[in-house]
Motif scaffolding. Structure first.
Motif, PDB file in Angstrom:
ATOM      1  N   GLY A  48      17.970  -0.014 -14.870  1.00 59.26           N
ATOM      2  CA  GLY A  48      18.763   0.780 -13.941  1.00 59.26           C
ATOM      3  C   GLY A  48      17.997   1.178 -12.693  1.00 59.26           C
ATOM      4  N   LEU A  49      16.703   0.859 -12.653  1.00 62.56           N
ATOM      5  CA  LEU A  49      15.866   1.198 -11.506  1.00 62.56           C
ATOM      6  C   LEU A  49      15.844   0.065 -10.487  1.00 62.56           C
ATOM      7  CD1 LEU A  49      12.799   2.591 -13.510  1.00 62.56           C
ATOM      8  CD2 LEU A  49      14.645   3.941 -12.468  1.00 62.56           C
ATOM      9  N   SER A  50      15.356   0.373  -9.310  1.00 65.35           N
ATOM     10  CA  SER A  50      15.190  -0.661  -8.286  1.00 65.35           C
ATOM     11  C   SER A  50      14.044  -1.590  -8.690  1.00 65.35           C
ATOM     12  CB  SER A  50      14.868  -0.022  -6.940  1.00 65.35           C
ATOM     13  OG  SER A  50      13.585   0.597  -6.978  1.00 65.35           O
ATOM     14  N   GLN A  51      13.945  -2.724  -8.012  1.00 69.23           N
ATOM     15  CA  GLN A  51      12.915  -3.704  -8.347  1.00 69.23           C
ATOM     16  C   GLN A  51      11.513  -3.112  -8.213  1.00 69.23           C
ATOM     17  OE1 GLN A  51      13.412  -7.488  -6.396  1.00 69.23           O
ATOM     18  NE2 GLN A  51      11.310  -8.110  -6.762  1.00 69.23           N
ATOM     19  N   ASP A  52      11.281  -2.382  -7.144  1.00 74.76           N
ATOM     20  CA  ASP A  52       9.954  -1.776  -6.942  1.00 74.76           C
ATOM     21  C   ASP A  52       9.647  -0.749  -8.016  1.00 74.76           C
ATOM     22  OD1 ASP A  52       9.524  -3.338  -4.727  1.00 74.76           O
ATOM     23  OD2 ASP A  52      10.128  -1.794  -3.280  1.00 74.76           O
ATOM     24  N   ASP A  53      10.649   0.050  -8.381  1.00 72.90           N
ATOM     25  CA  ASP A  53      10.429   1.086  -9.396  1.00 72.90           C
ATOM     26  C   ASP A  53      10.206   0.469 -10.777  1.00 72.90           C
ATOM     27  OD1 ASP A  53      10.565   3.122  -7.590  1.00 72.90           O
ATOM     28  OD2 ASP A  53      12.659   3.641  -7.984  1.00 72.90           O
ATOM     29  N   ARG A  54      10.868  -0.643 -11.070  1.00 69.47           N
ATOM     30  CA  ARG A  54      10.623  -1.311 -12.348  1.00 69.47           C
ATOM     31  C   ARG A  54       9.164  -1.732 -12.451  1.00 69.47           C
ATOM     32  NH1 ARG A  54      15.463  -5.716 -12.020  1.00 69.47           N
ATOM     33  NH2 ARG A  54      17.162  -4.257 -11.669  1.00 69.47           N
ATOM     34  N   SER A  55       8.661  -2.337 -11.366  1.00 70.68           N
ATOM     35  CA  SER A  55       7.266  -2.771 -11.357  1.00 70.68           C
ATOM     36  C   SER A  55       6.325  -1.581 -11.498  1.00 70.68           C
ATOM     37  CB  SER A  55       6.960  -3.530 -10.062  1.00 70.68           C
ATOM     38  OG  SER A  55       7.756  -4.692  -9.966  1.00 70.68           O
ATOM     39  N   ALA A  56       6.685  -0.467 -10.846  1.00 68.94           N
ATOM     40  CA  ALA A  56       5.848   0.731 -10.932  1.00 68.94           C
ATOM     41  C   ALA A  56       5.792   1.252 -12.363  1.00 68.94           C
ATOM     42  CB  ALA A  56       6.391   1.807  -9.993  1.00 68.94           C
ATOM     43  N   VAL A  57       6.944   1.279 -13.039  1.00 69.10           N
ATOM     44  CA  VAL A  57       6.983   1.765 -14.422  1.00 69.10           C
ATOM     45  C   VAL A  57       6.140   0.878 -15.328  1.00 69.10           C
ATOM     46  CG1 VAL A  57       8.474   2.044 -16.438  1.00 69.10           C
ATOM     47  CG2 VAL A  57       9.218   2.902 -14.217  1.00 69.10           C
ATOM     48  N   LEU A  58       6.303  -0.439 -15.205  1.00 67.27           N
ATOM     49  CA  LEU A  58       5.544  -1.360 -16.058  1.00 67.27           C
ATOM     50  C   LEU A  58       4.049  -1.291 -15.775  1.00 67.27           C
ATOM     51  CD1 LEU A  58       7.900  -4.488 -15.974  1.00 67.27           C
ATOM     52  CD2 LEU A  58       7.512  -2.928 -17.897  1.00 67.27           C
ATOM     53  N   THR A  59       3.683  -0.817 -14.595  1.00 67.58           N
ATOM     54  CA  THR A  59       2.270  -0.650 -14.255  1.00 67.58           C
ATOM     55  C   THR A  59       1.727   0.672 -14.783  1.00 67.58           C
ATOM     56  OG1 THR A  59       2.547  -1.975 -12.253  1.00 67.58           O
ATOM     57  CG2 THR A  59       0.611  -0.554 -12.353  1.00 67.58           C
ATOM     58  N   LEU A  60       2.578   1.711 -14.814  1.00 66.25           N
ATOM     59  CA  LEU A  60       2.129   3.046 -15.203  1.00 66.25           C
ATOM     60  C   LEU A  60       2.060   3.242 -16.711  1.00 66.25           C
ATOM     61  CD1 LEU A  60       4.156   5.084 -12.554  1.00 66.25           C
ATOM     62  CD2 LEU A  60       1.654   4.952 -12.693  1.00 66.25           C
ATOM     63  N   ILE A  61       3.016   2.692 -17.447  1.00 67.97           N
ATOM     64  CA  ILE A  61       3.028   2.895 -18.899  1.00 67.97           C
ATOM     65  C   ILE A  61       1.950   2.037 -19.552  1.00 67.97           C
ATOM     66  CG2 ILE A  61       5.468   3.513 -18.940  1.00 67.97           C
ATOM     67  CD1 ILE A  61       6.128   0.707 -19.857  1.00 67.97           C
ATOM     68  N   SER A  62       1.722   2.263 -20.835  1.00 66.41           N
ATOM     69  CA  SER A  62       0.676   1.517 -21.537  1.00 66.41           C
ATOM     70  C   SER A  62       1.044   0.037 -21.630  1.00 66.41           C
ATOM     71  CB  SER A  62       0.491   2.074 -22.950  1.00 66.41           C
ATOM     72  OG  SER A  62       1.646   1.802 -23.742  1.00 66.41           O
ATOM     73  N   PRO A  63       0.048  -0.844 -21.654  1.00 70.63           N
ATOM     74  CA  PRO A  63       0.340  -2.274 -21.792  1.00 70.63           C
ATOM     75  C   PRO A  63       1.121  -2.588 -23.070  1.00 70.63           C
ATOM     76  CG  PRO A  63      -1.946  -1.942 -21.132  1.00 70.63           C
ATOM     77  CD  PRO A  63      -1.395  -0.596 -21.465  1.00 70.63           C
ATOM     78  N   GLU A  64       0.859  -1.829 -24.148  1.00 68.68           N
ATOM     79  CA  GLU A  64       1.561  -2.063 -25.415  1.00 68.68           C
ATOM     80  C   GLU A  64       3.058  -1.798 -25.267  1.00 68.68           C
ATOM     81  OE1 GLU A  64      -2.663  -0.814 -26.264  1.00 68.68           O
ATOM     82  OE2 GLU A  64      -1.015  -0.040 -25.045  1.00 68.68           O
ATOM     83  N   LEU A  65       3.407  -0.664 -24.637  1.00 74.28           N
ATOM     84  CA  LEU A  65       4.820  -0.340 -24.441  1.00 74.28           C
ATOM     85  C   LEU A  65       5.476  -1.332 -23.481  1.00 74.28           C
ATOM     86  CD1 LEU A  65       7.302   1.393 -24.788  1.00 74.28           C
ATOM     87  CD2 LEU A  65       6.387   2.996 -23.079  1.00 74.28           C
ATOM     88  N   ALA A  66       4.770  -1.693 -22.426  1.00 73.63           N
ATOM     89  CA  ALA A  66       5.315  -2.666 -21.477  1.00 73.63           C
ATOM     90  C   ALA A  66       5.591  -3.997 -22.175  1.00 73.63           C
ATOM     91  CB  ALA A  66       4.341  -2.868 -20.316  1.00 73.63           C
ATOM     92  N   ALA A  67       4.683  -4.415 -23.051  1.00 79.34           N
ATOM     93  CA  ALA A  67       4.871  -5.668 -23.789  1.00 79.34           C
ATOM     94  C   ALA A  67       6.092  -5.577 -24.700  1.00 79.34           C
ATOM     95  CB  ALA A  67       3.619  -5.981 -24.608  1.00 79.34           C
TER      96      ALA A  67
END
Length: 457
Positions: A48-67
């Motif tokens: 539901g986020l913009s493209q830039d915000d999606r990338s920001a979230v995947l960068t900020l959260i832990s790699p395990e959660l992002a995976a």
């Protein structure tokens, strides 16, 4: 009602908190909020986020959660999300995935981005991904994971227990696999159960109580794997090459996911939706994909309409026929879709091949004759009683019977013919069947009505 309204309000409040945490780039708050959600709920919020915000979230959260989030997403969407990240971050995330998932994700990415990630990955892991990517997706090689609980034939029970006692990521990824025993050349020679391992003396060699394992070749199709897991209660089965060398393990979960994905993909293709479309994808991309299918249908439907145009005089003379035209085409189309569904199912299971066209047609036409006559008699009686014309009933009944026989013939055979010429039967069978059954239905009704005009007017 109050509970329902309260749940909606809670969801809205959580979404607002997530938005605020994204704007503030607050990694701790994002992690706390995502911890309150299931993976599917977290993925929905992410999309539901913009493209830039999606990338920001995947960068900020832990790699395990992002995976975990990327594994939850459709393959194509996950690849798009990875391509938007910095290469170093993408590597951190992909290293948290099993090798089979890594290969799928890398395979769906653009070549340049995929190569950039592979170059920064651990050399051994990157080599595994490249090797797995060489196999077709719906084969044992394409579904297997390279993380295998592999033990040499010189090892004892004590040696294996020491391996299990290690706090090591590779051990965690074995997912309860039994130890597979290989010789000096890497050939699989046996397997021991974990229960047997724990109940045997520590100094005992593994080769003294191992058993011969069931294996599959890397080229084994998904249908063969489905049969094996239906018959046996295995959690996984070892994959070997032609020389018997152990390549990896394909799990029951991987096969179940592949079967579900194939079913979903085929259903979408039959509806004219190609690829892993979700509404968070770019609008122009979704529109272009749909238009490719819809524009082809315009041409096909113009051909069907031309048949009606050729019989305008008959329609004007016996206007009651117009009431039954859509009924004849629709009912026979339903029969044809049943035949398409059965052929697609048998193709996916490997029960039929393109060379079986004649056998498939004979099976389908036998059903088509029975159902065509039954449906023809039924609609013929309806037309007779409704319009008070036995001749009209005869025309409509005969037209439906003939069109049903044609529809099941097309539905049963066309997917095989498309497969033979290298086309995707799931995409092309539906539009072709619909157009031909419409055109033939109109032709049968109008041509029979023209022949019986003296008794209809």
């Amino acid at each position: 009602m109050n509970h329902f309204v309260g749940a909606i309000a809670q969801d809205i409040d959580l979404s607002q908190q997530l938005q605020a945490a994204v704007v503030a780039r607050d990694a701790d708050q994002l992690s706390k909020l995502f911890a309150q959600l299931t993976l599917s709920e977290a993925l929905r919020e992410l999309l539901g986020l913009s493209q830039d915000d999606r990338s920001a979230v995947l960068t900020l959260i832990s790699p395990e959660l992002a995976a975990d989030l990327l594994e939850e997403a459709p393959h194509e969407l996950a690849a798009d999300l990875m391509e938007d990240l910095e290469t170093a971050r993408a590597v951190e995330i992909i290293e948290e995935m099993d090798s089979d998932v890594q290969a799928d994700l890398i395979g769906d990415m653009e070549t340049e981005e995929a190569e950039a990630i592979l170059e920064q990955m651990d050399a051994e892991d990157a080599a595994d991904v490249r090797r797995l990517s060489e196999y077709d997706d719906d084969t044992a090689g394409g579904l297997m994971m390279s993380e295998v609980f592999e033990c040499r034939d010189t090892m004892t029970v004590s040696d294996v227990i020491k391996v299990l006692a290690k706090d090591d990521e590779d051990v965690d990824r074995y997912r309860g696999q039994h130890p597979y025993i290989v010789d000096a050349e890497g050939k699989l020679v046996g397997v021991v159960s974990l229960r047997g391992l724990l109940s045997t003396k520590r100094a005992t060699l593994l080769t003294t109580f191992m058993v011969e394992p069931m294996t599959v070749l890397a080229q084994a199709p998904l249908s063969d794997l489905e049969d094996i897991f239906d018959k046996y209660d295995f959690l996984g089965i070892p994959v070997v090459d032609d020389a018997g060398r152990l390549l990896g393990v394909v799990s029951r979960d991987a096969v179940s996911r592949a079967l579900l994905e194939r079913s979903e993909s085929e259903n979408l293709k039959l509806q004219g939706v190609v690829g892993d479309e979700v509404r968070s994808m770019p609008t122009w991309l979704r529109s272009r994909r749909r238009l490719a299918w819809l524009s082809a249908n315009i041409v096909l439907n113009m051909i069907a309409a031309s048949v009606i145009s050729a019989y305008e005089e008959t329609l004007v003379a016996v206007i009651a026929i117009a009431v039954f035209l859509p009924m004849v085409s629709d009912m026979s189309g339903c029969s044809g879709n049943q035949a398409v569904g059965v052929t697609m199912r048998e193709l996916s299971l490997g029960l039929v091949r393109p060379k079986d066209v004649l056998r498939v047609w004979l099976k389908e036409i036998s059903v088509g004759v029975i159902n065509g006559i039954a449906l023809g008699v039924l609609i013929g009686l309806v037309a007779w009683v409704w319009k008070g014309s036995p001749a009209l009933g005869l025309v409509i009944g005969m037209a439906l019977a003939l069109n049903t026989m044609l529809a099941v013939s097309i539905g049963g055979v066309v997917p095989l013919l498309l497969k033979r010429i290298g086309q995707d039967p799931a995409v092309a069978s539906g539009p072709l069947l619909t157009t031909v059954t419409d055109m033939a239905g109109f032709f049968f009704v109008l041509s029979l009505a023209t022949l019986m005009m003296p008794w209809l007017v």
